[in-house]
Motif scaffolding. Structure first.
Motif, PDB file in Angstrom:
ATOM      1  N   LEU A 119      -7.769  -7.147  37.594  1.00 39.53           N
ATOM      2  CA  LEU A 119      -6.845  -6.164  36.676  1.00 39.53           C
ATOM      3  C   LEU A 119      -6.594  -4.997  36.302  1.00 39.53           C
ATOM      4  N   ASP A 120      -7.636  -4.025  36.295  1.00 37.40           N
ATOM      5  CA  ASP A 120      -7.669  -3.130  35.769  1.00 37.40           C
ATOM      6  C   ASP A 120      -6.543  -2.445  34.572  1.00 37.40           C
ATOM      7  N   SER A 121      -7.404  -2.641  33.263  1.00 40.55           N
ATOM      8  CA  SER A 121      -6.157  -2.808  32.035  1.00 40.55           C
ATOM      9  C   SER A 121      -5.264  -1.247  31.860  1.00 40.55           C
ATOM     10  N   THR A 122      -6.470  -0.396  32.778  1.00 37.82           N
ATOM     11  CA  THR A 122      -6.159   0.945  31.980  1.00 37.82           C
ATOM     12  C   THR A 122      -4.721   1.229  33.005  1.00 37.82           C
ATOM     13  N   GLY A 150      -3.419  -1.286  36.012  1.00 39.35           N
ATOM     14  CA  GLY A 150      -2.620  -1.930  35.719  1.00 39.35           C
ATOM     15  C   GLY A 150      -2.565  -2.335  37.469  1.00 39.35           C
ATOM     16  N   THR A 205      -3.746  -4.577  40.336  1.00 40.03           N
ATOM     17  CA  THR A 205      -4.909  -5.645  40.888  1.00 40.03           C
ATOM     18  C   THR A 205      -5.181  -5.457  42.188  1.00 40.03           C
TER      19      THR A 205
END
Lengths: 331, 479
Positions: B249-252, B254, B256
């Motif tokens: 998951l790319d936290s910036t 969002g 997946t």
């Protein structure tokens, strides 16, 4: 090449599966009437199909708008006919009162003029569905809030105000709507005015005609000092001049109503022609769409028959080839 | 005399073995992966008799196993490609179904219905029934976007589930291949030749594995198969790596995404694994690109395009609506009311598009007029209806034009994939036929062999019988 049992059965299986799938496709095409069962059946046709569908929807939209506008225009035309006729009648009354033989009947004719004013107001308040057609964009009962002495939520109302030397009857026609024209979309980038505005029919502010008619009524029903006129009482020379001037204004107003009616008629005709053009376009677009999106039933049926025959023969040949082997002849 | 008996015996035994091989071929006629076998013979070494050399009958030269490694390699390569394209094709079909295309209940018809309702409302903006119809059509449009977006999300989830299940099967195959390798090496050590049934089993496993990933097989002198894919040695001797699905998951943003990693038996990671073809490659690609609404890839993503259409449409309509007045609004400045909203706190997407709840509760609030207190003024609703013809809506296209561009790309992709499936299927059929022609069982051939061995057996028996008679004659000479 060596042919093995698997070569036979594998090929037969593939052929039968393909033929069954093709038959199912043709059956679906015939049953649904749709040529495309998947988008990928004809990718080059998809933009055209979507475009035709979009055009058809748009044309239907314009067609429906035009229908609705034409219906409202018909209502307005009918109201304008009544208004025009009433104005002509009033003009005739004006000419009549100037006749010497009628100089003693002004009080009676004044009542007839008042009746005409009421008829005009009734026609001016004509509604189409739940909107008043000559009330501009302020055209619903809810938006036409009366303020005393007004009592009704209609665009035109005859109210009684305090009598004054200039208006001994105190009668006044109030216009609560506005003179903003209303437009509808009738094509890409095309708009048409629907109905007409109160100022185009009744002059400046939408009340000029009524002011003229009330002045006529006041002149006929009252003496210059403001006292009511009785039957048999004669007008003064100034009053005769005033009535002659008012009759001229009524004639001018009648002319304006006629030209407004003509302008509306021209617009209505243009819209009707546009409607007809849209109908023709719709037929053409539907035909184009049908060529791309609908099943050619004859072709599909023939193809189905060909596939059925191929299927039957594949089964027969498969069964026959596999039926015989050297084992059948070994003892 | 005894030499003739020996020659007859050898012929008898060989015919019997020939019959066994034939029987085995016939028995395995329908066994997938089975390669026919043939008894090879050679003449017995001659021995000197008198001044001549006399042949000593027939001997077995081994059993030939009809397997062609080049054909196997081609077959697996095309199987991988076909599986990739078939997976693509199946998924694209499901995307078409999610869009309802080709059909009657689609985003295009929902857009048309929305514009129809706006246009009807423009003819009489004061009509409450027209307003109700407009709100209902707007809600229909939102729900069509929601339904399509959710179907695509569901498709993405099932792609992940399918990938997980496929990876589990791949791990079983890799483990089975390592085990088969071990057994083949064992039989080779014991008898000097690998067990053909194990080789068939190995081939069967490799064929199945090629459906999931593209593989290269290297035959080792020990008879084992080393399985390589994208430079990674998946199976070597009796050791197999395992595949694992990883989700990040790319936290910036969002976003997946999923990937595959290779692990040793002890769980240590060997590195990432990106197959070029086979079902796994297709599933990873569609999860990360086609069905990923947040992908930054230049490739076609239906989920991203749909979100773009939904958000741009809502933005356009809302910008116009914000300048308008509802039926009962008063004051000189507009209330800035929107038509569409998001059901979540984030931006408007296909799955979150909704109609402003206040409008549903009171359609009189729908902004239609550019001036307060003028219910007949239709400037705003006409401008909303005009969005249908706005050629600069998105990428120089109208809303329906943009939707058409999405469906066209999908159609082209589908058609290209279907073509690839058909072509690859044809080539694979050809390769399968070639392999079948080389290593498949022909029953007529086997029946002929049956007769051949039967007759040879009968003749050899006759030789023994005659020799026996001759021996009896000799024995009785002294009586």
């Amino acid at each position: 090449m060596r042919i093995t049992l698997q070569s036979y059965t594998g090929k037969l299986r593939t052929t039968l599966t393909d033929l069954t799938a093709r038959q199912a496709q043709q059956q679906a095409r015939i049953a649904t009437g749709e040529r495309l069962l998947r988008l990928s059946d004809a990718p080059t046709d998809i933009p055209n199909i979507v475009s035709y569908r979009s055009n058809i929807a748009k044309l239907e939209r314009y067609s429906s708008t035009l229908d609705s506008a034409l219906a409202e225009n018909a209502t307005v035309e009918s109201a304008l006919v009544t208004i025009g006729q009433t104005m002509t009648d009033t003009h005739t009354l004006g000419i009549d009162v100037l006749q010497i033989a009628n100089h003693d009947k002004w009080a009676v004719i004044a009542q007839q003029v008042l009746t005409k004013i009421r008829t005009l107001i009734e026609a001016a308040n004509t509604s189409h569905g739940d909107v008043f057609v000559l009330s501009g964009t302020k055209n619903t009962a809810a938006s036409l809030t009366p303020s005393p002495p007004e009592q009704m939520s209609v665009p035109f109302e005859l109210v009684a105000t305090t009598p004054s030397p200039s208006n001994p009857s105190g009668l006044e026609v109030r216009f609560k709507g506005n003179i903003e024209p209303r437009y509808v979309q009738t094509g890409d980038g095309n708009t048409e005015q629907v109905a007409t505005t109160a100022d185009a029919v009744f002059g400046t502010g939408g009340t000029e005609v009524f002011d003229t008619l009330i002045t006529l009524y006041n002149t006929l029903a009252f003496h210059p000092d403001g006292t009511p006129r009785s039957e048999g009482q004669l007008p003064t020379a100034e009053q005769l001049d005033a009535v002659a001037a008012l009759v001229k204004r009524i004639a001018d107003a009648s002319g304006r109503i006629q030209s407004t009616t003509s302008a509306l008629g021209i617009r209505t005709e243009r819209m009707a022609a546009q409607r007809e053009q849209i109908d023709q376009d719709l037929t053409r677009q539907r035909e184009f769409l049908s060529r791309l999106a609908d099943t050619d039933v004859a072709a599909a049926t023939m193809q189905l028959q060909r596939d059925q025959i191929a299927y039957e023969y594949s089964l027969r040949i498969g069964a026959r080839i596999m039926n015989l082997s050297l084992f059948d002849f070994l003892r | 005399m005894l030499r003739s008996l020996e020659i007859g015996k050898r012929a008898l035994l060989l015919s019997q073995r020939g019959l066994d091989v034939t029987s085995n071929n016939i028995a395995n006629v329908n066994t997938p992966g089975y390669a026919r076998q043939m008894l090879m013979t050679r003449p017995g070494e001659a021995i000197p008799v008198g001044g001549d050399r006399l042949g000593m009958g027939v001997l077995s030269a081994g059993i030939r196993h009809f397997r062609d490694q080049l054909l196997d390699r081609d077959l697996r390569a095309y199987t991988s490609r076909l599986s990739y394209y078939q997976q693509d094709d199946a998924l694209l079909q499901r995307i078409e179904a999610a869009l309802g295309e080709p059909g009657e209940i689609t985003i295009q018809t929902a857009l048309q219905n929305f514009f129809d309702a706006a246009s009807t409302l423009a003819t009489n903006p004061a009509s409450m029934s027209n307003r109700q119809l407009f709100v209902a059509r707007a809600a229909d449009l939102a729900s069509t976007f929601n339904r399509t977006g959710s179907a695509l999300e569901q498709l993405r989830t099932s792609s992940f589930e399918r990938l997980t299940s496929n990876v589990s099967r791949v791990n079983q195959l890799l483990s089975a291949l390592a085990e088969t390798n071990q057994r083949i090496a064992g039989t080779l050590n014991t008898s000097g030749t690998p067990d053909s049934s194990l080789v068939d089993r190995q081939s069967q496993l490799l064929d199945e594995l090629s459906r999931y990933v593209d593989i290269t097989v290297r035959r080792e002198p020990t008879g084992t198969a080393t399985v390589i894919s994208k430079g990674a040695m998946l199976v070597s001797e009796n050791t197999a790596l395992t595949l694992a699905v990883t989700r990040s998951l790319d936290s910036t943003s969002g976003e997946t995404t999923i990937g595959l990693t290779l692990q040793k038996n002890d769980g240590t990671s060997v590195g990432s694994f990106s197959p070029a073809s086979g079902e796994l490659a297709s599933l990873v690609h569609h999860y990360n690109v086609t069905l990923n609404p947040l992908t930054t890839s230049n490739e076609f993503s239906i989920a991203r395009e749909l979100d773009k259409l939904a958000s741009t449409f809502a933005e356009h309509v809302n910008t116009i609506a914000a300048t308008g007045f509802g039926l009962n609004d008063t004051g000189s400045s507009p209330p800035g009311r929107a038509i569409f909203a998001s059901t979540s706190s984030g931006p408007i997407r296909a799955t979150t598009l909704s109609v402003l709840p206040a409008l549903v509760a009171d359609p009189a609030l729908v902004p239609t007029s550019s001036q307060a207190g003028t219910p007949g003024n239709n400037d705003i609703i006409r401008a909303i209806a005009d969005v249908a013809s706005d050629g600069a809506f998105l990428d120089s296209l109208t809303p329906e034009g943009y939707y058409a561009s999405i469906t066209t790309r999908l159609a082209e992709l589908g058609a290209r994939t279907t073509d690839k499936v058909t072509t690859t299927k044809t080539v694979l059929e050809q390769v399968t036929n070639e392999r079948e022609a080389f290593g498949g069982v022909n029953l007529d051939e086997e029946a002929t062999n049956l007769i051949t061995y039967q007759r040879a057996f009968e003749a050899a028996a006759r030789v023994i019988s005659v020799t026996s008679d001759m021996l009896a004659t000799l024995v009785n000479l002294g009586r």
